[in-house]
Design a protein around this motif. Structure first.
Motif, PDB file in Angstrom:
ATOM      1  N   ASN A   1      74.507 -25.190  45.398  1.00  0.00           N
ATOM      2  CA  ASN A   1      74.108 -23.786  45.276  1.00  0.00           C
ATOM      3  C   ASN A   1      73.125 -23.608  44.130  1.00  0.00           C
ATOM      4  OD1 ASN A   1      75.929 -23.319  47.325  1.00  0.00           O
ATOM      5  ND2 ASN A   1      77.159 -21.852  46.200  1.00  0.00           N
ATOM      6  N   GLN A   2      73.341 -24.328  43.013  1.00  0.00           N
ATOM      7  CA  GLN A   2      72.443 -24.211  41.866  1.00  0.00           C
ATOM      8  C   GLN A   2      71.032 -24.647  42.233  1.00  0.00           C
ATOM      9  OE1 GLN A   2      73.087 -22.764  38.786  1.00  0.00           O
ATOM     10  NE2 GLN A   2      70.862 -22.891  38.739  1.00  0.00           N
ATOM     11  N   THR A   3      70.905 -25.675  43.056  1.00  0.00           N
ATOM     12  CA  THR A   3      69.579 -26.118  43.497  1.00  0.00           C
ATOM     13  C   THR A   3      68.891 -25.024  44.299  1.00  0.00           C
ATOM     14  OG1 THR A   3      70.205 -28.446  43.474  1.00  0.00           O
ATOM     15  CG2 THR A   3      68.329 -27.847  44.856  1.00  0.00           C
ATOM     16  N   VAL A   4      69.645 -24.324  45.139  1.00  0.00           N
ATOM     17  CA  VAL A   4      69.071 -23.215  45.912  1.00  0.00           C
ATOM     18  C   VAL A   4      68.558 -22.141  44.964  1.00  0.00           C
ATOM     19  CG1 VAL A   4      69.551 -21.376  47.583  1.00  0.00           C
ATOM     20  CG2 VAL A   4      70.458 -23.670  47.966  1.00  0.00           C
ATOM     21  N   TYR A   5      69.354 -21.790  43.937  1.00  0.00           N
ATOM     22  CA  TYR A   5      68.893 -20.795  42.962  1.00  0.00           C
ATOM     23  C   TYR A   5      67.621 -21.272  42.248  1.00  0.00           C
ATOM     24  CZ  TYR A   5      73.343 -18.301  43.456  1.00  0.00           C
ATOM     25  OH  TYR A   5      74.418 -17.600  43.944  1.00  0.00           O
ATOM     26  N   ASN A   6      67.585 -22.552  41.888  1.00  0.00           N
ATOM     27  CA  ASN A   6      66.394 -23.105  41.228  1.00  0.00           C
ATOM     28  C   ASN A   6      65.180 -23.057  42.154  1.00  0.00           C
ATOM     29  OD1 ASN A   6      67.938 -23.664  38.970  1.00  0.00           O
ATOM     30  ND2 ASN A   6      68.297 -25.789  39.552  1.00  0.00           N
ATOM     31  N   MET A   7      65.402 -23.308  43.442  1.00  0.00           N
ATOM     32  CA  MET A   7      64.313 -23.299  44.416  1.00  0.00           C
ATOM     33  C   MET A   7      63.792 -21.874  44.638  1.00  0.00           C
ATOM     34  SD  MET A   7      65.838 -26.167  47.009  1.00  0.00           S
ATOM     35  CE  MET A   7      64.422 -26.335  48.083  1.00  0.00           C
ATOM     36  N   ILE A   8      64.666 -20.889  44.538  1.00  0.00           N
ATOM     37  CA  ILE A   8      64.226 -19.483  44.614  1.00  0.00           C
ATOM     38  C   ILE A   8      63.362 -19.173  43.395  1.00  0.00           C
ATOM     39  CG2 ILE A   8      64.953 -17.060  44.528  1.00  0.00           C
ATOM     40  CD1 ILE A   8      67.613 -17.994  45.873  1.00  0.00           C
ATOM     41  N   LYS A   9      63.868 -19.556  42.229  1.00  0.00           N
ATOM     42  CA  LYS A   9      63.196 -19.242  40.967  1.00  0.00           C
ATOM     43  C   LYS A   9      61.796 -19.840  40.890  1.00  0.00           C
ATOM     44  CE  LYS A   9      63.844 -19.561  35.984  1.00  0.00           C
ATOM     45  NZ  LYS A   9      64.713 -20.043  34.906  1.00  0.00           N
ATOM     46  N   ASP A  10      61.644 -21.098  41.356  1.00  0.00           N
ATOM     47  CA  ASP A  10      60.324 -21.739  41.246  1.00  0.00           C
ATOM     48  C   ASP A  10      59.453 -21.559  42.494  1.00  0.00           C
ATOM     49  OD1 ASP A  10      61.176 -23.702  43.079  1.00  0.00           O
ATOM     50  OD2 ASP A  10      61.596 -25.168  41.525  1.00  0.00           O
ATOM     51  N   GLY A  11      59.920 -20.743  43.449  1.00  0.00           N
ATOM     52  CA  GLY A  11      59.083 -20.379  44.590  1.00  0.00           C
ATOM     53  C   GLY A  11      59.133 -21.322  45.782  1.00  0.00           C
ATOM     54  N   ARG A  12      60.004 -22.333  45.748  1.00  0.00           N
ATOM     55  CA  ARG A  12      60.089 -23.252  46.886  1.00  0.00           C
ATOM     56  C   ARG A  12      60.824 -22.639  48.072  1.00  0.00           C
ATOM     57  NH1 ARG A  12      62.602 -28.528  44.448  1.00  0.00           N
ATOM     58  NH2 ARG A  12      63.466 -27.040  42.971  1.00  0.00           N
ATOM     59  N   LEU A  13      61.646 -21.605  47.828  1.00  0.00           N
ATOM     60  CA  LEU A  13      62.346 -20.897  48.904  1.00  0.00           C
ATOM     61  C   LEU A  13      62.038 -19.411  48.823  1.00  0.00           C
ATOM     62  CD1 LEU A  13      65.955 -22.400  48.968  1.00  0.00           C
ATOM     63  CD2 LEU A  13      64.108 -22.801  50.587  1.00  0.00           C
ATOM     64  N   LYS A  14      61.859 -18.815  50.002  1.00  0.00           N
ATOM     65  CA  LYS A  14      61.629 -17.373  50.100  1.00  0.00           C
ATOM     66  C   LYS A  14      62.983 -16.707  50.350  1.00  0.00           C
ATOM     67  CE  LYS A  14      59.367 -15.921  53.701  1.00  0.00           C
ATOM     68  NZ  LYS A  14      58.341 -15.535  54.663  1.00  0.00           N
ATOM     69  N   ALA A  15      63.324 -15.736  49.496  1.00  0.00           N
ATOM     70  CA  ALA A  15      64.610 -15.054  49.613  1.00  0.00           C
ATOM     71  C   ALA A  15      64.449 -13.587  49.226  1.00  0.00           C
ATOM     72  CB  ALA A  15      65.642 -15.717  48.715  1.00  0.00           C
ATOM     73  N   VAL A  16      65.411 -12.784  49.671  1.00  0.00           N
ATOM     74  CA  VAL A  16      65.441 -11.365  49.340  1.00  0.00           C
ATOM     75  C   VAL A  16      66.808 -11.076  48.738  1.00  0.00           C
ATOM     76  CG1 VAL A  16      65.394  -9.028  50.297  1.00  0.00           C
ATOM     77  CG2 VAL A  16      63.901 -10.784  51.248  1.00  0.00           C
ATOM     78  N   LYS A  17      66.820 -10.339  47.648  1.00  0.00           N
ATOM     79  CA  LYS A  17      68.089  -9.982  47.035  1.00  0.00           C
ATOM     80  C   LYS A  17      68.576  -8.671  47.629  1.00  0.00           C
ATOM     81  CE  LYS A  17      70.510 -10.667  42.838  1.00  0.00           C
ATOM     82  NZ  LYS A  17      70.426 -11.086  41.448  1.00  0.00           N
ATOM     83  N   VAL A  18      69.772  -8.703  48.211  1.00  0.00           N
ATOM     84  CA  VAL A  18      70.405  -7.525  48.792  1.00  0.00           C
ATOM     85  C   VAL A  18      71.668  -7.283  47.983  1.00  0.00           C
ATOM     86  CG1 VAL A  18      71.442  -6.522  50.854  1.00  0.00           C
ATOM     87  CG2 VAL A  18      69.495  -8.090  51.079  1.00  0.00           C
ATOM     88  N   GLY A  19      71.654  -6.210  47.197  1.00  0.00           N
ATOM     89  CA  GLY A  19      72.775  -5.980  46.285  1.00  0.00           C
ATOM     90  C   GLY A  19      72.803  -7.088  45.244  1.00  0.00           C
ATOM     91  N   ARG A  20      73.909  -7.821  45.189  1.00  0.00           N
ATOM     92  CA  ARG A  20      74.051  -8.908  44.233  1.00  0.00           C
ATOM     93  C   ARG A  20      73.849 -10.279  44.888  1.00  0.00           C
ATOM     94  NH1 ARG A  20      79.281  -7.957  40.695  1.00  0.00           N
ATOM     95  NH2 ARG A  20      78.274  -9.619  39.544  1.00  0.00           N
ATOM     96  N   GLU A  21      73.525 -10.319  46.160  1.00  0.00           N
ATOM     97  CA  GLU A  21      73.415 -11.587  46.879  1.00  0.00           C
ATOM     98  C   GLU A  21      71.993 -11.856  47.351  1.00  0.00           C
ATOM     99  OE1 GLU A  21      76.131 -12.419  50.008  1.00  0.00           O
ATOM    100  OE2 GLU A  21      77.809 -11.442  49.005  1.00  0.00           O
ATOM    101  N   TRP A  22      71.621 -13.131  47.351  1.00  0.00           N
ATOM    102  CA  TRP A  22      70.353 -13.570  47.925  1.00  0.00           C
ATOM    103  C   TRP A  22      70.539 -13.795  49.411  1.00  0.00           C
ATOM    104  CZ3 TRP A  22      65.894 -13.281  45.484  1.00  0.00           C
ATOM    105  CH2 TRP A  22      65.874 -13.281  44.091  1.00  0.00           C
ATOM    106  N   LYS A  23      69.579 -13.380  50.206  1.00  0.00           N
ATOM    107  CA  LYS A  23      69.610 -13.562  51.657  1.00  0.00           C
ATOM    108  C   LYS A  23      68.350 -14.305  52.092  1.00  0.00           C
ATOM    109  CE  LYS A  23      73.419 -11.257  52.202  1.00  0.00           C
ATOM    110  NZ  LYS A  23      74.640 -11.878  52.682  1.00  0.00           N
ATOM    111  N   PHE A  24      68.498 -15.108  53.128  1.00  0.00           N
ATOM    112  CA  PHE A  24      67.420 -15.948  53.645  1.00  0.00           C
ATOM    113  C   PHE A  24      67.332 -15.773  55.150  1.00  0.00           C
ATOM    114  CE2 PHE A  24      69.538 -17.791  50.067  1.00  0.00           C
ATOM    115  CZ  PHE A  24      68.541 -18.296  49.258  1.00  0.00           C
ATOM    116  N   ILE A  25      66.146 -15.881  55.690  1.00  0.00           N
ATOM    117  CA  ILE A  25      65.956 -15.872  57.140  1.00  0.00           C
ATOM    118  C   ILE A  25      66.096 -17.305  57.637  1.00  0.00           C
ATOM    119  CG2 ILE A  25      64.353 -15.326  59.027  1.00  0.00           C
ATOM    120  CD1 ILE A  25      65.394 -12.869  57.440  1.00  0.00           C
ATOM    121  N   ARG A  26      67.007 -17.502  58.582  1.00  0.00           N
ATOM    122  CA  ARG A  26      67.298 -18.849  59.088  1.00  0.00           C
ATOM    123  C   ARG A  26      66.047 -19.576  59.539  1.00  0.00           C
ATOM    124  NH1 ARG A  26      70.181 -18.921  64.462  1.00  0.00           N
ATOM    125  NH2 ARG A  26      68.057 -18.626  65.057  1.00  0.00           N
TER     126      ARG A  26
END
Length: 129
Positions: A87-112
């Motif tokens: 999970n930490q790698t996913v957060y790091n990938m969001i932070k450095d732009g390798r993954l596109k995500a949207v924050k909904v409330g307190r959770e990150w969401k991704f399009i499959r």
């Protein structure tokens, strides 16, 4: 053996053979004998390009599951399972732009489809720094 430094804490990573869990929905597979670099300090795991390719092929075989069992919107844990990272790698990938995500409330969401397109591109450098 290639030496790697953990991009989370900077500690030199160790090459190990580990077990990892893969799956989708109600299905889970434990895969033994996977070579990975593991940080002895923070536990971050990075897979080699060859291992990523093997895990991608297994993921593709799981993609034949019924569409109803494959949600269109994923959370961090589901993306981590799909990419075979922590999970930490996913957060790091969001932070450095390798993954596109949207924050909904307190959770990150991704399009499959976005995540699956990463796997289909055979871009194994996505996971290695």
């Amino acid at each position: 053996m290639v030496k790697r430094k953990c991009f989370v804490c900077g500690t030199e990573m160790e090459e190990r053979t580990i077990s990892t869990v893969a799956g989708w929905g109600k299905y889970r597979l434990t895969i033994d004998g996977v070579k990975a670099y593991v940080c002895p300090n923070c536990g971050e795991i990075v897979f080699s390009a060859e291992e990523v390719h093997m895990l991608q092929e297994l993921g593709k075989s799981l993609s034949n599951l019924n569409e109803k069992e494959r949600p269109d919107v994923l959370n961090v844990s589901e993306v981590a399972d799909l990419l075979r990272v922590s999970n930490q790698t996913v957060y790091n990938m969001i932070k450095d732009g390798r993954l596109k995500a949207v924050k909904v409330g307190r959770e990150w969401k991704f399009i499959r489809k976005d995540i699956e397109s990463i796997l289909d591109s055979n871009n194994s450098t996505l996971f290695l720094n």
